[in-house]
Design a protein around this motif. Structure first.
Motif, PDB file in Angstrom:
ATOM      1  N   SER A 110      18.445  73.341  14.386  1.00  0.00           N
ATOM      2  CA  SER A 110      17.586  73.683  13.243  1.00  0.00           C
ATOM      3  C   SER A 110      18.445  73.983  12.015  1.00  0.00           C
ATOM      4  O   SER A 110      18.014  73.814  10.878  1.00  0.00           O
ATOM      5  N   GLY A 111      19.664  74.444  12.287  1.00  0.00           N
ATOM      6  CA  GLY A 111      20.567  74.805  11.201  1.00  0.00           C
ATOM      7  C   GLY A 111      20.502  76.272  10.842  1.00  0.00           C
ATOM      8  O   GLY A 111      21.291  76.765  10.040  1.00  0.00           O
ATOM      9  N   ARG A 112      19.575  77.009  11.436  1.00  0.00           N
ATOM     10  CA  ARG A 112      19.398  78.422  11.064  1.00  0.00           C
ATOM     11  C   ARG A 112      20.635  79.260  11.374  1.00  0.00           C
ATOM     12  O   ARG A 112      21.046  80.088  10.577  1.00  0.00           O
ATOM     13  N   ALA A 115      23.539  78.249   8.996  1.00  0.00           N
ATOM     14  CA  ALA A 115      23.208  78.617   7.618  1.00  0.00           C
ATOM     15  C   ALA A 115      23.320  80.130   7.438  1.00  0.00           C
ATOM     16  O   ALA A 115      23.851  80.617   6.441  1.00  0.00           O
ATOM     17  N   ARG A 141      16.073  69.746  12.036  1.00  0.00           N
ATOM     18  CA  ARG A 141      16.649  70.588  10.984  1.00  0.00           C
ATOM     19  C   ARG A 141      15.560  71.351  10.242  1.00  0.00           C
ATOM     20  O   ARG A 141      14.523  70.795   9.898  1.00  0.00           O
ATOM     21  N   ASN A 142      15.853  72.629  10.001  1.00  0.00           N
ATOM     22  CA  ASN A 142      14.893  73.518   9.388  1.00  0.00           C
ATOM     23  C   ASN A 142      15.506  74.191   8.172  1.00  0.00           C
ATOM     24  O   ASN A 142      14.855  74.458   7.179  1.00  0.00           O
ATOM     25  N   ALA A 143      16.803  74.474   8.260  1.00  0.00           N
ATOM     26  CA  ALA A 143      17.542  75.010   7.121  1.00  0.00           C
ATOM     27  C   ALA A 143      18.285  73.840   6.484  1.00  0.00           C
ATOM     28  O   ALA A 143      18.666  72.889   7.166  1.00  0.00           O
ATOM     29  N   SER A 144      18.489  73.907   5.162  1.00  0.00           N
ATOM     30  CA  SER A 144      19.155  72.785   4.495  1.00  0.00           C
ATOM     31  C   SER A 144      20.664  72.959   4.610  1.00  0.00           C
ATOM     32  O   SER A 144      21.315  73.478   3.721  1.00  0.00           O
ATOM     33  N   ILE A 145      21.193  72.508   5.736  1.00  0.00           N
ATOM     34  CA  ILE A 145      22.635  72.591   5.947  1.00  0.00           C
ATOM     35  C   ILE A 145      23.082  71.379   6.752  1.00  0.00           C
ATOM     36  O   ILE A 145      22.393  70.938   7.673  1.00  0.00           O
ATOM     37  N   GLU A 146      24.201  70.808   6.354  1.00  0.00           N
ATOM     38  CA  GLU A 146      24.856  69.760   7.135  1.00  0.00           C
ATOM     39  C   GLU A 146      26.262  70.250   7.432  1.00  0.00           C
ATOM     40  O   GLU A 146      26.860  70.943   6.618  1.00  0.00           O
TER      41      GLU A 146
END
Ligand code: IMP
Ligand code: MG
Length: 197
Positions: A110-112, A115, A141-146
Motif C-alpha cells: 500500500s505504501g503506508r 511513506a 498502492r494507497n500512499a503516493s510513494i515509489e
C-alpha cells in the motif's frame, strides 16, 4: 518449477537465493552511485532483517561503509491486509539530522509503512531519504510513494521467506516463495488462498 514442503505446506520458489544474491549486488552498486560517500541504512523490522543483512554485505562489496539502525513498525489490520495506522514499536537511536538515509523494507504494497517512515525521518531533519525494497507489489498502492531502489517486481501473491512470514512462520527460508496449499492436496489446483494470520 521448484517447490519445497514445510509445516505440511507446499511452497513454490518465486525468487531463488542465487537470483536474490545477484540482484542485491546490483542494488548495492545502484545505491553506491546515488547515495554519496556516507549514509545510514535504516532497516524496518521485522520483515527486512534478512534482506538488510545481505544488502549491507553487498554494500561492503561495493566499497561502501554504511551505518545501520533498526526501526520496528507495525500496521495493524485483519489478517494479511495492512491497516491505515502505522505505529512505531521500536525507534532508531541515531540522530538523522542532515544525514543521507536509505530506508530498507521487505515489501512495498500500500505504501503506508514506507511513506510513514520516510515522512518521520524527513521531519527529523534528514538531508535525503532514499527508499529501497526487495519487492514491489504495485497493485494496492494507497500512499503516493515509489521506492528509489527495487529488487524485484512482485506478482500480487502473498509471499513468505527471506525474512517474510505468515503467522510468524517461514522467515528462515533462503528464498522468496508462495504458499500453494497443503501437501495432502498435492496435485490439486490451488485456489489462490493462503493460510490465515
Ligand atoms: P504497506 O506497503 O504499508 O501496505 O505494507 C507493506 C508491509 O506489509 C511489508 O513490509 C510487509 O510487512 C507486509 N506485507 C505485504 N505483503 C506481504 C506479503 O506478501 N508477505 C508478507 N508480508 C507482506
Ligand atoms: Mg514489514
Amino acid at each position: 518449477m521448484t517447490t519445497i514442503e514445510r509445516r505440511g505446506l507446499r511452497i513454490r520458489v518465486l525468487f531463488s537465493p542465487e537470483e536474490i544474491a545477484a540482484r542485491n549486488q546490483a542494488l548495492a552498486v545502484e545505491i553506491a552511485a546515488r547515495s554519496g560517500p556516507e549514509f545510514l541504512v535504516v532497516a524496518i523490522l521485522k520483515g527486512s532483517f534478512v534482506f538488510a543483512a545481505d544488502l549491507l554485505r553487498a554494500l561492503y562489496a561495493a566499497g561502501q561503509s554504511p551505518e545501520v539502525e533498526f526501526m520496528s513498525l507495525s500496521s495493524y489490520g485483519a489478517g494479511t491486509e495492512s491497516s491505515g495506522r502505522v505505529t512505531v514499536l521500536r525507534d532508531i537511536e541515531s540522530d538523522v539530522r542532515d544525514r543521507t538515509v536509505i530506508l530498507v523494507d521487505d515489501i512495498l504494497e500500500s505504501g503506508r509503512t514506507l511513506a510513514y517512515a520516510k515522512d518521520l525521518l524527513v521531519a527529523r531533519g534528514a538531508a535525503r531519504v532514499f527508499t529501497c525494497v526487495l519487492l514491489d507489489k504495485p497493485g494496492h498502492r494507497n500512499a503516493s510513494i515509489e521506492a528509489d531502489f527495487v529488487g524485484f517486481d512482485c506478482p500480487d501473491l502473498f509471499v513468505v521467506g527471506y525474512g517474510m512470514d505468515v503467522a510468524h512462520a517461514f522467515r528462515e527460508l533462503p528464498f522468496v516463495g508462495v504458499v500453494e496449499g497443503r501437501v495432502s492436496e498435492l496435485g490439486s489446483d490451488d485456489d489462490g488462498e493462503h493460510p490465515a494470520g
